[in-house]
Structures are given as structure tokens and as C-alpha cells.
Scaffold this motif. Sequence first.
Motif, mmCIF file in Angstrom:
data_model
loop_
_atom_site.group_PDB
_atom_site.id
_atom_site.type_symbol
_atom_site.label_atom_id
_atom_site.label_comp_id
_atom_site.label_asym_id
_atom_site.label_seq_id
_atom_site.Cartn_x
_atom_site.Cartn_y
_atom_site.Cartn_z
ATOM 1 N N VAL A 135 2.797 39.204 12.201
ATOM 2 C CA VAL A 135 3.924 39.079 13.130
ATOM 3 C C VAL A 135 3.661 39.930 14.367
ATOM 4 O O VAL A 135 3.919 39.504 15.496
ATOM 5 N N ALA A 136 3.107 41.115 14.155
ATOM 6 C CA ALA A 136 2.761 41.992 15.281
ATOM 7 C C ALA A 136 1.731 41.332 16.189
ATOM 8 O O ALA A 136 1.823 41.426 17.423
ATOM 9 N N LYS A 137 0.775 40.646 15.607
ATOM 10 C CA LYS A 137 -0.244 39.939 16.392
ATOM 11 C C LYS A 137 0.387 38.812 17.202
ATOM 12 O O LYS A 137 0.044 38.596 18.366
ATOM 13 N N ILE A 138 1.311 38.089 16.607
ATOM 14 C CA ILE A 138 1.993 36.996 17.315
ATOM 15 C C ILE A 138 2.796 37.556 18.493
ATOM 16 O O ILE A 138 2.710 37.040 19.616
ATOM 17 N N LEU A 139 3.558 38.617 18.258
ATOM 18 C CA LEU A 139 4.334 39.238 19.340
ATOM 19 C C LEU A 139 3.416 39.762 20.440
ATOM 20 O O LEU A 139 3.686 39.575 21.634
ATOM 21 N N THR A 140 2.336 40.393 20.036
ATOM 22 C CA THR A 140 1.368 40.922 20.995
ATOM 23 C C THR A 140 0.772 39.796 21.830
ATOM 24 O O THR A 140 0.657 39.913 23.052
ATOM 25 N N THR A 141 0.420 38.718 21.179
ATOM 26 C CA THR A 141 -0.170 37.574 21.885
ATOM 27 C C THR A 141 0.810 37.009 22.911
ATOM 28 O O THR A 141 0.426 36.716 24.051
ATOM 29 N N ILE A 142 2.071 36.874 22.542
ATOM 30 C CA ILE A 142 3.081 36.362 23.480
ATOM 31 C C ILE A 142 3.185 37.267 24.704
ATOM 32 O O ILE A 142 3.190 36.792 25.847
ATOM 33 N N ILE A 143 3.229 38.553 24.484
ATOM 34 C CA ILE A 143 3.345 39.504 25.594
ATOM 35 C C ILE A 143 2.108 39.480 26.478
ATOM 36 O O ILE A 143 2.194 39.381 27.703
ATOM 37 N N VAL A 144 0.935 39.557 25.861
ATOM 38 C CA VAL A 144 -0.311 39.652 26.623
ATOM 39 C C VAL A 144 -0.613 38.343 27.357
ATOM 40 O O VAL A 144 -1.035 38.372 28.520
ATOM 41 N N VAL A 145 -0.387 37.207 26.727
ATOM 42 C CA VAL A 145 -0.641 35.926 27.392
ATOM 43 C C VAL A 145 0.316 35.737 28.573
ATOM 44 O O VAL A 145 -0.091 35.271 29.638
ATOM 45 N N SER A 146 1.564 36.122 28.407
ATOM 46 C CA SER A 146 2.531 36.028 29.515
ATOM 47 C C SER A 146 2.105 36.923 30.670
ATOM 48 O O SER A 146 2.113 36.494 31.836
ATOM 49 N N PHE A 147 1.740 38.145 30.358
ATOM 50 C CA PHE A 147 1.258 39.077 31.384
ATOM 51 C C PHE A 147 0.011 38.522 32.071
ATOM 52 O O PHE A 147 -0.110 38.551 33.297
#
Length: 163
Positions: A135-147
Amino acid sequence: MVRMAKKWIISFIDFFYPPFSRFMPLQTFRYAACGGTNTLLDIFIFFISFNFILHKQDLDLGFIVIKPHVASFLISFCVSFPIGFLLMRNVVFTQSTLHGRVQLFRYFVLVMICLLLNYIFIKLFVEQFHIYPTVAKILTTIIVVSFSYLTQKNYTFKAEQRQ
């Protein structure tokens, strides 16, 4: 040859766009298609490097020994970085007025920042907020890809403002 490949890739991606046209602009769709494909390529090359090139063994360069997962990451990065840059420059952000060398430098800096953000957010979510790693990886991916998308659009491949 390059123009033909560029046209073919754009036509191929745009063929799948109509069902998504209500939800996102074409540029965002192209970004998702190119970024997603490049990410899958990166993972595939990592897997091949780790299992079949390095055979899960350390890479001894004579002056330094590199763990197989790190060496596999470096190998996959050496392939996915230039491909990702070329896709972003020639397929996604085609309206940029910046020189190629400026774009390349900015893209490299952004990729390094994204690697750091991945590390920071994974550690933060798992170790501080006690979120399950997947779940942490999914949240991280959403944040980093958006950025990454916003930074590439407004900085790395910035298009000249029309007045």
C-alpha cells in the motif's frame, strides 16, 4: 526512420485514447502510456539482468563489488532512462521549445529527485506511519508520478507560453 517510428508510436497510442478522452487530456494519456510502458520495460530488464545475466551473483568489477539487485537496477536504468527521455520528448511533450541538452539535463535531475522521493516516501509510510509496504508503494507511486508529470510538463519540457 526516427520520424516514422515517432509517427507510428503516436498513432498506436492515440488509437487507444477515445475511451479515455472523457477522463483525461491526450497529453496525460500519452504520458501514462509511455511512462507505463517504460516502467514495465525497466522491470523486465531488471528481472532479466538479475536472474539471467548476473545469475543472482555479485558483480565484481575488480575495484568494487556490486550486489546483484543494485547492478540489475543500474543495468535497467541505463536502458530505461534514455528510452524514457526520448518518449517524453518526442511523443508526450512535443511542444517544448527548450534545447535537447537542456531537456536531457532537466530530465536527469528530475529522475534523480524521483528516486529520492521514492526512497523517502516508502521509508516514511512503512517505518513512521506503519502502512503495509505494498500500500505504501502504491501511495508513493501516485505521489511521485503526479509530481513527475507536473514537473516534466512545466519545467523539463516546458512549452513557450503564447500570448
